[in-house]
Design a protein around this motif. Structure first.
Motif, PDB file in Angstrom:
ATOM      1  N   ILE A   1      34.601  79.030  21.724  1.00 37.76           N
ATOM      2  CA  ILE A   1      33.406  79.641  22.291  1.00 37.76           C
ATOM      3  C   ILE A   1      33.027  78.889  23.556  1.00 37.76           C
ATOM      4  CG2 ILE A   1      30.964  80.174  21.906  1.00 37.76           C
ATOM      5  CD1 ILE A   1      31.612  80.143  18.868  1.00 37.76           C
ATOM      6  N   GLY A   2      32.695  79.646  24.608  1.00 42.44           N
ATOM      7  CA  GLY A   2      32.277  79.024  25.855  1.00 42.44           C
ATOM      8  C   GLY A   2      31.535  80.014  26.723  1.00 42.44           C
ATOM      9  N   ALA A   3      31.088  79.547  27.862  1.00 42.90           N
ATOM     10  CA  ALA A   3      30.384  80.402  28.816  1.00 42.90           C
ATOM     11  C   ALA A   3      30.635  79.870  30.220  1.00 42.90           C
ATOM     12  CB  ALA A   3      28.889  80.424  28.515  1.00 42.90           C
ATOM     13  N   ASP A   4      30.516  80.767  31.178  1.00 40.60           N
ATOM     14  CA  ASP A   4      30.711  80.414  32.573  1.00 40.60           C
ATOM     15  C   ASP A   4      29.833  81.347  33.392  1.00 40.60           C
ATOM     16  OD1 ASP A   4      32.098  78.958  34.687  1.00 40.60           O
ATOM     17  OD2 ASP A   4      33.037  80.882  35.155  1.00 40.60           O
ATOM     18  N   GLY A   5      29.195  80.818  34.434  1.00 45.96           N
ATOM     19  CA  GLY A   5      28.378  81.705  35.241  1.00 45.96           C
ATOM     20  C   GLY A   5      27.693  81.014  36.390  1.00 45.96           C
TER      21      GLY A   5
END
Length: 170
Positions: A105-109
């Protein structure tokens, strides 16, 4: 596949006040300390000219972890968050990368602080949350988005208090 999260908040403080806060490692720790436990760690902080890079480790308090994510964990959910900012008195632009060690699980923005009229500013965040788990990924991503939305109210309050205190002190 990923799930997008876009949100923004207005603050009755100008961009210069926000830029000064973002240049302080303690601000980053305080804004994420939603349960007041003091468990947020600043793992790295670098400032060069108008650029800031901060790496934080944030344990998520029990009860704030979506149950579908909790089943993937062998212990406490820990988030590692990297923010890189370019700070100016007119506008601050940044990138955020989030990892949940031991999970896919991860996020980028992106993030920005821009003028919102009358000396106010608007913090905007646009993230793509990804859970690379066959069949369950979309549901986990939606649960993570719901969890993040739930935490933003407390984060907003902490940012507001920091900016108000800095304004009174300055």
């Amino acid at each position: 596949m990923s799930t997008r999260l876009s949100l923004s908040r207005d603050y009755p403080h100008g961009v210069p006040a926000f830029a000064a806060a973002l240049a302080d490692p303690e601000f980053h720790r305080v804004k994420l300390d939603v349960d007041g436990s003091g468990c947020i760690e600043v793992l790295a902080f670098e400032r060069r000219d108008d650029r800031v890079r901060v790496v934080l480790r944030q344990p998520v308090p029990p009860g704030q972890v979506p149950s579908v994510v909790e089943r993937l964990l062998s212990g406490v959910l820990v988030i590692e968050r990297t923010e890189e900012w370019r700070l100016t008195p007119r506008r601050c632009d940044g990138r955020a990368r989030v990892a949940v060690p031991g999970t896919p699980i991860g996020a980028d923005g992106t993030m920005s602080v821009a003028p919102a009229g009358d000396g106010h500013s608007r913090l905007a965040v646009d993230l793509a949350i990804t859970a690379a788990i066959p069949l369950l990924g979309g549901g986990i991503e939606r649960s993570v988005v719901t969890g993040i939305r739930g935490l933003t109210g407390s984060e907003h309050e902490r940012i507001s208090r920091w900016l108000e205190h800095a304004e009174r002190a300055g």
